[in-house]
Design a protein around this motif. Structure first.
Motif, PDB file in Angstrom:
ATOM      1  N   GLU A  64       0.843  -1.190   0.000  1.00  0.00           N
ATOM      2  CA  GLU A  64       0.000   0.000   0.000  1.00  0.00           C
ATOM      3  C   GLU A  64       0.885   1.248   0.000  1.00  0.00           C
ATOM      4  O   GLU A  64       2.109   1.162  -0.146  1.00  0.00           O
ATOM      5  N   SER A  85      -1.945   3.623   4.191  1.00  0.00           N
ATOM      6  CA  SER A  85      -3.318   3.298   3.825  1.00  0.00           C
ATOM      7  C   SER A  85      -3.591   1.863   4.278  1.00  0.00           C
ATOM      8  O   SER A  85      -2.659   1.077   4.465  1.00  0.00           O
ATOM      9  N   LEU A 112      -4.397  -1.652  10.125  1.00  0.00           N
ATOM     10  CA  LEU A 112      -3.491  -0.497  10.127  1.00  0.00           C
ATOM     11  C   LEU A 112      -2.480  -0.695  11.251  1.00  0.00           C
ATOM     12  O   LEU A 112      -2.866  -0.988  12.390  1.00  0.00           O
TER      13      LEU A 112
END
Length: 225
Positions: A64, A85, A112
């Motif tokens: 990402e 992201s 995350l």
């Protein structure tokens, strides 16, 4: 000959460009492609409290957009925050028993992994090459968990949850100056990420503990100001 002259001129300008060491109060922003590559070690899968022999789970890698922010306390020490992201991983079952049930893909999850690290930069002198190491803490939050179609075909409509994780993180990397404020950056992290996964279905509860412990790679550009 003109091309050779241009290349020679660019090389001379690069060599003549003053190298800028980091100083107290500097901010460094790094942006690039970041890959989370889980190393996969699970405790085995339990079905309604009974271990499934030889079973396990694994997750695929994902790439990402990554971004880090570093504040320099002096020319050697900095504090970095890593963000990105959301990463998406497919969880797969391993072992003959799970495969016999038709359980290849089990679930898709997003995560995350914000990470805060203290960094040490080795070259305090005016040097274009700035290697560094870091040590810090990682917090990983999982969300948008969904059971796969294959899993729900076997067990019916299912609810998937993964516990958030706290763990240590270590890193190595370097910046290489290509312009007064711009640098090329390469960074590698090891993150201690462990999670308890639970899948509730009509008449069944599946649980496992997964030690993802990924290696994280980032390649990009750094801007110092």
């Amino acid at each position: 000959m003109k091309l050779l002259k241009l290349v020679a001129t660019a090389a001379v300008l690069t060599l003549a460009m003053p190298a800028m060491a980091y100083e107290a109060g500097d901010m460094i922003v790094r942006v690039g492609a970041i890959t989370v590559d889980p190393q996969d070690n699970s405790s085995g899968v339990n079905l309604n409290g009974t271990p499934i022999t030889g079973s396990g789970v694994e997750a695929n890698a994902d790439t990402e957009l990554g971004i880090t922010f570093t504040y320099m306390f002096d020319e050697h020490w900095g504090l970095e925050l890593l963000a990105a992201s959301p990463f998406r991983h497919t969880i797969k079952g391993t072992g003959a028993t799970l495969e016999s049930l038709g359980l290849g893909d089990i679930a898709d999850v997003k995560q995350l992994p914000p990470t805060l690290s203290a960094q040490y930069y080795f070259n305090g002198a005016k040097d274009k090459f700035q290697p560094y190491v870091g040590l810090g803490v990682n917090y990983t939050t999982f969300f948008d968990e969904k059971a796969s179609n294959e899993y729900e075909t076997v067990f019916g409509p299912s609810n998937v949850t993964l516990d958030d994780s706290w763990g240590l993180a270590a890193q190595v990397g370097f910046d290489y100056q290509v312009e007064q404020n711009f640098r090329l950056n390469v960074g590698v992290w090891y993150m201690d990420i462990d999670t308890n996964a639970t899948i509730k279905s009509p008449g069944s509860i599946v649980k496992t503990t997964a030690n993802l412990d990924p290696l994280v790679y980032m390649f990009g550009l750094a801007y110092a100001f």
